[in-house]
Design an enzyme around this catalytic site. Sequence first.
Site, short mmCIF file in Angstrom:
data_model
loop_
_atom_site.label_atom_id
_atom_site.label_comp_id
_atom_site.label_asym_id
_atom_site.label_seq_id
_atom_site.Cartn_x
_atom_site.Cartn_y
_atom_site.Cartn_z
N GLU A 421 0.82 -1.21 0.00
CA GLU A 421 0.00 0.00 0.00
C GLU A 421 0.86 1.27 0.00
OE1 GLU A 421 -4.14 -1.57 1.93
OE2 GLU A 421 -2.48 -1.24 3.30
N GLU A 497 -4.26 -10.53 0.11
CA GLU A 497 -5.11 -10.43 1.29
C GLU A 497 -6.53 -10.78 0.86
OE1 GLU A 497 -4.90 -6.69 3.37
OE2 GLU A 497 -2.72 -6.57 3.15
#
Length: 984
Positions: A421, A497
């Site tokens: 991220e 994820e």
Amino acid sequence: MPAHPSGSPAAGPHLTYYEDFSPGHGALPPRAWVPASDAARLSLNGLWWFRLSPTATAEDTAFTRPDFDASRWDILAVPGHWVLGGHGAPAYTNVRYPFPVDPPRVPTENPTGDHRHTFALPEDWPAGGETVLRFDGVESCARIWLNGREVGVFKGSRLPAEYPVGHLLRRRGNVLAVRVHQWSSASYLEDQDMWWLPGVFRDVTLLHRPAGCVADFFVHAGWDHSTGEGTLRVDAPSGGRVTVPELGVDVAVGETVTVPAEPWSAEVPRLYEAVLTGAGERVPFRVGFRTVAVEDGVLKVNGRRILFRGVNRHEFHPEHGRALDLGTMREDLLLMKRHNVNAVRTSHYPPHPAFLDLCDELGLWVVDECDLETHGFAEDGWAGNPVDDDRWTPALLDRAARMVERDKNHPSVLVWSLGNECGTGRALTAMARWIRERDPDRPLHYEGDRTCADTDLYSRMYAPHAEVERIGRREEEPLDDPALDARRRAMPFLLCEYAHAMGNGPGGLAEYQRLFETHERLQGGFVWEWIDHGIARRTPDGRRWFAYGGDFGEELHDGNFVCDGLLFPDRTPSPGLVEYKKVVEPVRIEGDPVAGTVRVTNRHDVADLSHLRFTWSYEVDGVAAARGDLDVPPLAAGGTTELKLPLPAAADGAGEAFWQVRAVLARDTPWAPAGHEVAWGQWPAADRPGSLRTAPDPERPHRPRHAEGGVVLLGPGTFDAATGELRLLDGFALAGPRLDVWRAPTDNDLGAPWQSDPRHGLLWREAGLHRMRHRVDGVVAGDDALTVTTRVAPAAGSLGLRTVYRWTADGDRLHLAVAVTPEGRWTLPLPRLGVRLGLCGTLTRAEWFGGGPGEAYPDTRAASRVGLHTASVDALQTPYVRPQENGARADVRRVRLRREDGTGVAIEGGPPFWFTARRWTSEELDAAAHTCDLVPGDTLWVNLDHALHGIGSQSCGPGVLPRHRLEAAPASFGFTFTTLGESR
């Protein structure tokens, strides 16, 4: 190798060393992790002197002098975090930085911990050579002095740094001083979703480096699946020889040798003991032969497609934070292996290096992720993002180098990950280029760039099932750039994820797994995440509970979003982990009740089935009537066989019969003993009908009759004549049963604001389902039944549920038939549909025939197997860190609730029902913020549900799949109630 540039002033105000863009200065080049050699080493872990200051007083360095008196300072354990040692407080944020975003500057209010440690060299510490001071992890910036002389500065909290200090050492009275700043420029690169926990949290070690030591080495050990041969070459700048006695290898450093060898894999982690002998040092290491490659759009190891059954793992301990000991690391891996987990993504930083040694030894595929996340810049559209600012590139290259060089010799490490991220930018491209040049034999991962310009794998987070299926077919939405689109479409896909394991859940695991097994391109994923990050606390009366964001007075926090793991903080497996074990089990066992056969499919990536033993049992009403061993051939990975089951002898009496086949370890392994269950299958037998007795017996009916005191008597039941509610059952007091549709919303019910699916937990409350009112429209005592008509509805709207209760009795049994008809325009599903009743709180034990032993919901029921189960009422509760709906048991045919003397109440259902019992109401559960807020009352509240809404994964992922939604629709169901005497 990237240099470690010293800080230099930027345009504008002068930047201190902890604010400049550099990764620090003074450190040696990074090198491979060596857990042991014959060179001397001295651990400096232990109790250190400690002083905390509220600001970064960079000029105050008097404490670094050897003669400084620190006797009035506090004592702090190293490794450790000072905020968990009574100094300051931890803080949790997910995305937002807990300080003003003005890179690379940090606030003046910058908690700074000064550390001092005095040590002597052992008497046999060698003379000559060099000595290196090694730090394995300090958050977030450390400045180091030894005996009053500055050694260096480093940033990069979860990466090692080494400094030459031999010229500063004394035999006795050495004083190591370390100043640690909580905030630094490095904090902008370390915005991972976790607690902010400053301190020296990994080992501090003194290492002797003799003349002619092994300065560094790189093990290249590939395996050719077509020949069965391993190829070994060890590069080391200092030269030497490499021996692998088991393989008869004895070659010079840099020389390539090819020998017959067994390959390393997560399922068969074959390691060979080896030694690198230099002129002045002997370094033992372990070789695992394996080759990882992307071929034909598929990620393969040793020529075989692999499927990640993975978890994301932060390092965490409820008392010690990220300061993990070796025993805790091993415990994590044993739990993973025992629950069929085969892969770890080291989110979002390299773990303690000893953890990777254990992965090599026990067998886990590893995605090793760099200590890099800049998620907070997303709050302003990624403006100022360091990964697209050339001033930060040296620091990012430094982090990539320190990860790769430290971990390059681990066969378990299959993939390098650039970080998490971080948006996109030039520095990520530079990192990818450097890693490829240094280690071209491992693919690269990064999720944050949808174009996959710098990666070898297409990775996503929390993509819903339908999109994952399109990707599996290589039919995803195209990119604007045709060349990039074609490149990405040819890549393997993984969910780095998915299945957010926050609170009750995750749901939808089985549906994801079927997609992974159907489409070759889909190579599995990593559940977010391994463990809840709850920090242990105790109430004044000693009860333990776990704190989350906001419990330490943080001005910014993200609540219990830090508690989203498959383990509770104390490392107790959650129902989610038990479910995951079943869903990803590497052996599929399916029965055909008509043909009397069982089909066994080996879903291992590599291993055959020779390590397993198979057993069968034929159970009637939960009791084994027959059992034995099943002769399953040692199927190769991917193989399937169908076997005839034996014909069991007829069992006496009626009852439901089930076949069960189990696969267990045939012998002890390093991670579990013989007999450990790896996989199982269960299915109903075709020759035995069920034995439920919920219908009234027409030959023994009771008629309702009015009696004194405003009651109606019907068999063993005493009812309130005005409301029609059951008050007594053969002398047992009750409250209800009444229709119930409310549940304490789960984290997944509440959802996340960025998700597109409806957030049903909020909609339920908005619609008033938590405050339903019950209107009695009629109580009619007929010739053969007591009929109660009600309307159940919330205030302020037209929605309602017309509910008819029809009570009948025969002998000592009381029957309830419930018919529910929705009224109004229902556009949202129901949380649950059933009845709730209150019983005496002295009923403390439950025995049931149905699904268990743990909780289950419509989309989390793969691990629930039908049988006879027993538990205390307290043990039926699942202690989610933030209390919420929990504890339902699926497919229940009958349940008995007993006192200690054996008396109690028995309930049967037709059709099978969901059973929940707790010593507080759903409303009290909903109101609690922590488990310590739940206070048992005098009433046992029991839910008997005809249906439940699913769980989903919407706390961060997709919502409940359509087939698991509980739509408001007409429904009929029933129960039979009896009492239990001491002998029953």
